[in-house]
Design an enzyme around this catalytic site. Structure first.
Site, PDB file in Angstrom:
ATOM      1  N   CYS A  71      -0.727   3.421  -6.599  1.00 48.78           N
ATOM      2  CA  CYS A  71      -1.673   2.828  -5.641  1.00 48.78           C
ATOM      3  C   CYS A  71      -1.873   1.400  -6.115  1.00 48.78           C
ATOM      4  CB  CYS A  71      -3.005   3.582  -5.656  1.00 48.78           C
ATOM      5  SG  CYS A  71      -4.315   2.747  -4.739  1.00 48.78           S
TER       6      CYS A  71
ATOM      7  N   CYS B 199       0.861  -1.177   0.000  1.00 49.66           N
ATOM      8  CA  CYS B 199       0.000   0.000   0.000  1.00 49.66           C
ATOM      9  C   CYS B 199       0.899   1.229   0.000  1.00 49.66           C
ATOM     10  CB  CYS B 199      -0.870  -0.029   1.259  1.00 49.66           C
ATOM     11  SG  CYS B 199      -1.869   1.454   1.477  1.00 49.66           S
TER      12      CYS B 199
HETATM   13  N1  DGL Z   1      -3.904   0.384  -2.008  1.00 47.91           N
HETATM   14  C1  DGL Z   1      -3.585   1.602  -1.374  1.00 47.91           C
HETATM   15  C2  DGL Z   1      -2.329   2.243  -1.987  1.00 47.91           C
HETATM   16  O1  DGL Z   1      -1.515   1.583  -2.602  1.00 47.91           O
HETATM   17  C3  DGL Z   1      -4.584   2.686  -1.131  1.00 47.91           C
HETATM   18  C4  DGL Z   1      -6.045   2.588  -1.149  1.00 47.91           C
HETATM   19  C5  DGL Z   1      -6.686   3.351  -0.010  1.00 47.91           C
HETATM   20  O2  DGL Z   1      -6.961   4.558  -0.138  1.00 47.91           O
HETATM   21  O3  DGL Z   1      -6.887   2.711   1.017  1.00 47.91           O
HETATM   22  O4  DGL Z   1      -2.099   3.413  -1.831  1.00 47.91           O
END
Ligand code: DGL
Length: 265
Positions: free
Chosen positions: A192, A75
């Site tokens: 993301c 993330c």
């Molecule tokens: N998957 C997450 C990232 O790589 C973010 C998604 C969220 O806002 O929770 O930033």
């Protein structure tokens, strides 16, 4: 390492599955614990203090329960903030996911690169430092998307997502004269982990073709290097999936390919 290593892969939701599938392909010998902190999703809508206060103790609990050999913070919104805190607090290796600005700028021919991430990721000092250190003279446009991660989750659940909603988030990445391929944006960083879930739609809707940079294969190589040689004799180990909301997801068939075909407990 004689037993199958345990790798914990953590995200706010289902986006980290795009990193998991690359890690699984690189290390079929490992046991996987995928944790979706869906009780706190989306991270992009939380403040920096809230994310640190959420993730650091939660990771401590997960390490206590699952005793992983390595954790992947799949993330960007969390990694750009909590990696240093996690490394200070816990002794296992952490591999983060941060915007792939360096490779994107190295390969851009037009010197125009966009970084598509959550509103949190594009605001981070960490991201600004990557641009200062690695933009190599490129013009870097930061695009903070409010809803693309939620749209990607909805798409994975099989809900219809309109082109208009996706394009509203994507359009600001495309900078310059559409008719001049020598100066317009030619590279978009998927900053993301949710966004590769929508890659086919992003490609279809893009006003012109660009290179999409997904760091997942590089993350998988890093994980494999840190673990050392694969455990001999183990062809495939098991997998577990945990939702912090404790909800019943009912997505098993959709999720199985991300786990390399393993049955997910
Ligand atoms: N998957 C997450 C990232 O790589 C973010 C998604 C969220 O806002 O929770 O930033």
């Amino acid at each position: 390492m004689t037993n199958s290593p345990t790798i914990l892969v953590f995200d706010s939701g289902l986006g980290g599955l795009t990193v998991l599938r690359e890690v699984v392909a690189a290390r079929p010998d490992a046991h996987y614990v995928y944790v979706a902190d869906d009780a706190f999703f989306p991270y992009g809508h939380h403040s920096e203090d809230e994310i640190i206060a959420r993730v650091v103790p939660l990771m401590g609990e997960l390490i206590g329960t699952h005793d992983p050999d390595l954790a992947v913070i799949a993330c960007n919104t969390a990694s750009t903030l909590v990696l240093s805190h996690l490394r200070a607090a816990y002794s296992l290796p952490f591999v983060g996911t941060v915007p792939a600005i360096k490779p994107a700028c190295a390969q851009s021919k037009t010197r125009r690169v966009s970084v598509l991430g959550t509103k949190g990721t594009v605001k981070r000092e960490y991201t600004k430092a990557l641009i200062r250190d690695f933009a190599q003279g490129c013009e870097v446009t930061l695009v903070g998307s409010p809803d693309l991660a939620s749209l990607a989750e909805a798409a994975l659940r099989g809900e219809p997502i309109s082109d208009r909603d996706i394009l509203a988030e994507l359009a600001p990445c495309f900078v310059g004269d559409a008719g001049d391929a020598s100066t317009r944006t030619d590279t978009v960083v998927l900053a993301c982990t949710h966004y590769p879930l929508l890659l086919d739609r992003l490609k279809q809707l893009a006003p012109w073709p660009v290179a999409w940079i997904d760091p997942a294969p590089a993350i998988a190589r890093r994980v494999s290097d840190l673990l050392g040689a694969a455990t001999s004799g183990i062809v495939q180990s098991g997998a577990e999936m945990i939702f912090t909301s404790n909800r019943i997801h009912g997505l098993s068939a959709t999720l199985t390919p991300f786990f390399g075909g393993r049955a997910v407990a």
